[in-house]
Design an enzyme around this catalytic site. Structure first.
Site, mmCIF file in Angstrom:
data_model
loop_
_atom_site.group_PDB
_atom_site.id
_atom_site.type_symbol
_atom_site.label_atom_id
_atom_site.label_comp_id
_atom_site.label_asym_id
_atom_site.label_seq_id
_atom_site.Cartn_x
_atom_site.Cartn_y
_atom_site.Cartn_z
ATOM 1 N N ASP A 1 0.877 -1.167 0.000
ATOM 2 C CA ASP A 1 0.000 0.000 0.000
ATOM 3 C C ASP A 1 0.912 1.213 0.000
ATOM 4 O O ASP A 1 1.922 1.229 0.697
ATOM 5 C CB ASP A 1 -0.836 -0.018 1.286
ATOM 6 C CG ASP A 1 -2.226 0.516 1.086
ATOM 7 O OD1 ASP A 1 -2.350 1.634 0.553
ATOM 8 O OD2 ASP A 1 -3.184 -0.168 1.484
ATOM 9 N N ASP B 1 -3.058 4.798 -2.385
ATOM 10 C CA ASP B 1 -4.107 5.388 -1.570
ATOM 11 C C ASP B 1 -4.547 6.745 -2.132
ATOM 12 O O ASP B 1 -3.696 7.566 -2.509
ATOM 13 C CB ASP B 1 -3.508 5.577 -0.162
ATOM 14 C CG ASP B 1 -4.536 5.887 0.891
ATOM 15 O OD1 ASP B 1 -5.411 5.044 1.120
ATOM 16 O OD2 ASP B 1 -4.462 6.975 1.493
ATOM 17 N N GLU C 1 -6.570 3.779 -5.598
ATOM 18 C CA GLU C 1 -7.825 4.002 -4.899
ATOM 19 C C GLU C 1 -8.225 5.411 -5.279
ATOM 20 O O GLU C 1 -7.529 6.372 -4.943
ATOM 21 C CB GLU C 1 -7.652 3.878 -3.389
ATOM 22 C CG GLU C 1 -9.005 3.956 -2.687
ATOM 23 C CD GLU C 1 -8.948 4.618 -1.330
ATOM 24 O OE1 GLU C 1 -9.801 4.334 -0.499
ATOM 25 O OE2 GLU C 1 -8.047 5.457 -1.105
ATOM 26 N N HIS D 1 -10.977 -2.697 3.944
ATOM 27 C CA HIS D 1 -10.843 -2.311 5.350
ATOM 28 C C HIS D 1 -11.603 -1.027 5.689
ATOM 29 O O HIS D 1 -11.568 -0.597 6.830
ATOM 30 C CB HIS D 1 -9.359 -2.127 5.670
ATOM 31 C CG HIS D 1 -8.758 -1.016 4.858
ATOM 32 N ND1 HIS D 1 -8.593 -1.101 3.497
ATOM 33 C CD2 HIS D 1 -8.339 0.212 5.209
ATOM 34 C CE1 HIS D 1 -8.084 0.034 3.053
ATOM 35 N NE2 HIS D 1 -7.920 0.854 4.063
ATOM 36 N N ASP D 2 -12.244 -0.401 4.714
ATOM 37 C CA ASP D 2 -13.010 0.828 4.961
ATOM 38 C C ASP D 2 -14.519 0.611 4.889
ATOM 39 O O ASP D 2 -15.290 1.529 5.146
ATOM 40 C CB ASP D 2 -12.669 1.896 3.909
ATOM 41 C CG ASP D 2 -11.256 2.432 4.026
ATOM 42 O OD1 ASP D 2 -10.690 2.403 5.136
ATOM 43 O OD2 ASP D 2 -10.724 2.893 3.001
#
Ligand code: ISL
Ligand code: CA
Length: 540
Positions: free
Chosen positions: A98, A193, A246, A315-316
């Site tokens: 990430d 990200d 993302e 994870h969000d």
């Protein structure tokens, strides 16, 4: 379209804090991941994306990085990381990191030096004498005051995540160096990200909105595209790797500009439109889930996006079984239907840890059980609104990102086989019956279904590379063909729960062989009656 390896790779996302703890401190770690590599291999996944494992004060669980070239001691050492890359490679599995480009931690050396008045580093961030009206993704203003000084700094996320100034060439060069560092270690790419908000055109006042005032000055700007193209040319193209961005607030057309093959920027992106199907503009204001809205959003991306990155969880987001399925009455069936969905769409599929056993949302009962910084920020705002406490609580428990961050449920022991100590976040009580060990033993296990579906996808040219054509069907039924030359499959999913009227595929009689089904049918002549969450893949 080229058939690069990452297009037919199946990616499994690991949230390292919650995956497997090897030393009893209650926090998942890299040696824990190594322990589970054989399990991951047995699923058939090709690639692991690790949420951040870098040094971090953990205000946002590692998305606030204080050293991009160090492993957080909670997760182990650099030797552990190198061993992970090697052990994974021995099993044919690649590792994707990430990468947070938009902001660092306020405890990063760069930000510290900036606060100490070092001119070079001041220009790594945005300091201003006056704040503007921009809003933060986590609620409230995007500006905070520098302690003991009369100036403010920009942070689109938490106040411990100051935004980097990407118009400064030094910032660009730092990241060129960081990316090479990891690629030279053998990682196979990056999940980048919030990578379409990194370049700010200006810091002018934003147009007033309910949330995210100011976004018109930084969303997918030309400068942002330019940086992505340069990183691709200067770094990424020199390695056998891929990037998945993302990207927030994109539709298929704006996504294509960020990842289209001839744009030479990212390789694919995560869109959010399907994740918004049960929200009103902002995720904290939910509306009832209606499968038609989910289908419409997915179909829009299947048709319009050159190569989607498909996912139903991360994870969000809340757990997909709790959200789009029925965890009470049809947990396994709906988990399997969602598996068919995720793995039969056109694009690269991403599975999130625990999705393969149908894990559900966390069973939090009080605010203190929730650790996520965003939840606490938002709850502080909710507290000031004229709403009933029960309403505020409902919003919190339904939407908190901790729903997906509860420890992985490996077995039915008191700490779910996740740790021998005190878990950092409350383990869901349902690990007593939802866990890897019991699922593997049961006759109709979800994991076994994942294995079957993954193996089938890998054997099917149509599912991996075929085109997509939707088939008209009753409300809440999602059906489509995937076709590659002679290879053709039909996918049918009833996304409705218990329904009085049995949905039908309009006038379709099927002459095909069922190759995957979550209800055990062998042959279907007419797709008349579909059971709740029934899903099947047919060769037609
Ligand atoms: O979950 C969200 C808000 O409720 C999303 O808007 C999310 O904040 C957004 O997708 C960005 O997410 C990524 O960057 C954040 C980090 O907190 C998330 O975990 C990460 O996925 C800031 O680095
Ligand atoms: Ca640990």
């Amino acid at each position: 379209m080229n058939k690069e390896w990452w297009r037919n790779a199946i990616v499994y996302q690991i949230y390292p804090r919650s995956f497997k703890d090897s030393n009893g401190d209650g926090i998942g770690d890299i040696p824990g991941i190594i322990e589970k590599l054989d399990y991951l291999k047995s699923l058939g996944v090709d690639c692991l994306w690790l949420s951040p494992v870098y040094a971090s004060p953990n205000c946002d669980n590692g998305y606030d990085i204080s050293d991009y070239k160090a492993i957080h001691p909670d997760f182990g050492t650099m030797e552990d990381f190198d061993l992970l890359v090697k052990e994974a490679k021995d099993r044919g599995i690649k590792i994707v990191m990430d990468l947070v480009l938009n902001h660092t931690s306020d405890e990063h050396e760069w930000f510290r030096k900036a606060l100490d008045g070092d001119k070079k580093y001041e220009n790594y961030y945005f300091f201003r004498e006056k704040k503007n009206n921009w809003g933060s993704f986590f609620g409230g203003s995007a500006w905070d005051k520098v302690p003991a000084e009369d100036k403010y700094y920009l942070h689109l996320f938490s106040k411990k995540q100051p935004d980097l100034n990407w118009s400064n060439p030094d910032v660009y060069n730092e990241f060129v160096d960081i990316m090479r560092f990891w690629l030279d270690k053998g990682v196979a790419g990056f999940r980048c990200d919030v990578v379409n908000v990194i370049y700010k055109n200006s810091l002018e006042k934003g147009k007033r909105k309910i949330a995210l005032t100011g976004i018109e000055h930084y969303l997918s700007t030309e400068g942002n595209h330019d940086i992505l193209r340069r990183l691709r040319k200067d770094v990424l193209d020199k390695y056998d790797c891929f990037t998945v961005g993302e990207t927030v607030f994109v539709d298929p057309q704006t996504a294509n500009l960020l990842m289209g093959e001839n744009r030479k920027e990212l390789n694919m992106v995560f869109g959010f439109e399907h994740m918004e199907c049960d929200c009103r503009k902002i995720k904290w204001f939910r509306r009832a889930y209606n499968p038609e809205r989910l289908i419409r959003a997915l179909d829009k991306w299947q048709v319009g996006c050159e190569w989607p990155a498909n996912y139903l969880e991360n994870h969000d987001q809340p757990r997909s079984v709790s959200r789009f399925g029925d965890e009470e009455n049809c947990r396994k069936e709906s988990a399997k239907m969602l598996c068919v969905l995720n793995l039969s769409l056109r694009g690269t599929p991403y599975i999130y840890e625990g999705e393969e056993i149908g894990m559900t949302n966390g069973d939090f009962k009080k605010l203190a059980e929730i650790k996520d910084v965003e939840s606490h920020n938002v709850y502080d705002i909710l507290k000031k609104l004229p709403l009933r406490k029960s309403t505020k609580d409902r919003i919190l428990y339904k939407c908190t990102r901790d729903n997906a961050r509860t420890p992985m449920q490996w077995d039915n022991s008191a700490t779910a086989g996740f740790t021998s100590g005190m878990p950092w976040l409350k383990i869901n009580g349902n690990h007593e019956w939802i866990n890897v060990e019991d699922d593997e033993k049961s006759e109709n296990g979800v994991i076994a279904f994942y294995r079957e579906m993954i193996a089938y996808r890998k054997s099917s040219e149509a599912l991996q590379f075929g085109d997509y054509k939707r088939i008209p069907a009753a409300k809440g039924v999602y059906a489509f063909y995937r076709t590659a030359g002679d290879s053709r499959v039909m996918v049918v999913m009833n996304m409705n729960g218990y329904n009085e009227e049995m949905p039908k595929i309009d006038g379709k009689t099927i002459d095909g062989k069922v190759v995957i089904t979550n209800y055990g049918r062998d042959f279907v002549e007419e797709l008349g009656e579909l059971k709740p969450y029934e899903a099947m893949v047919l060769e037609v």
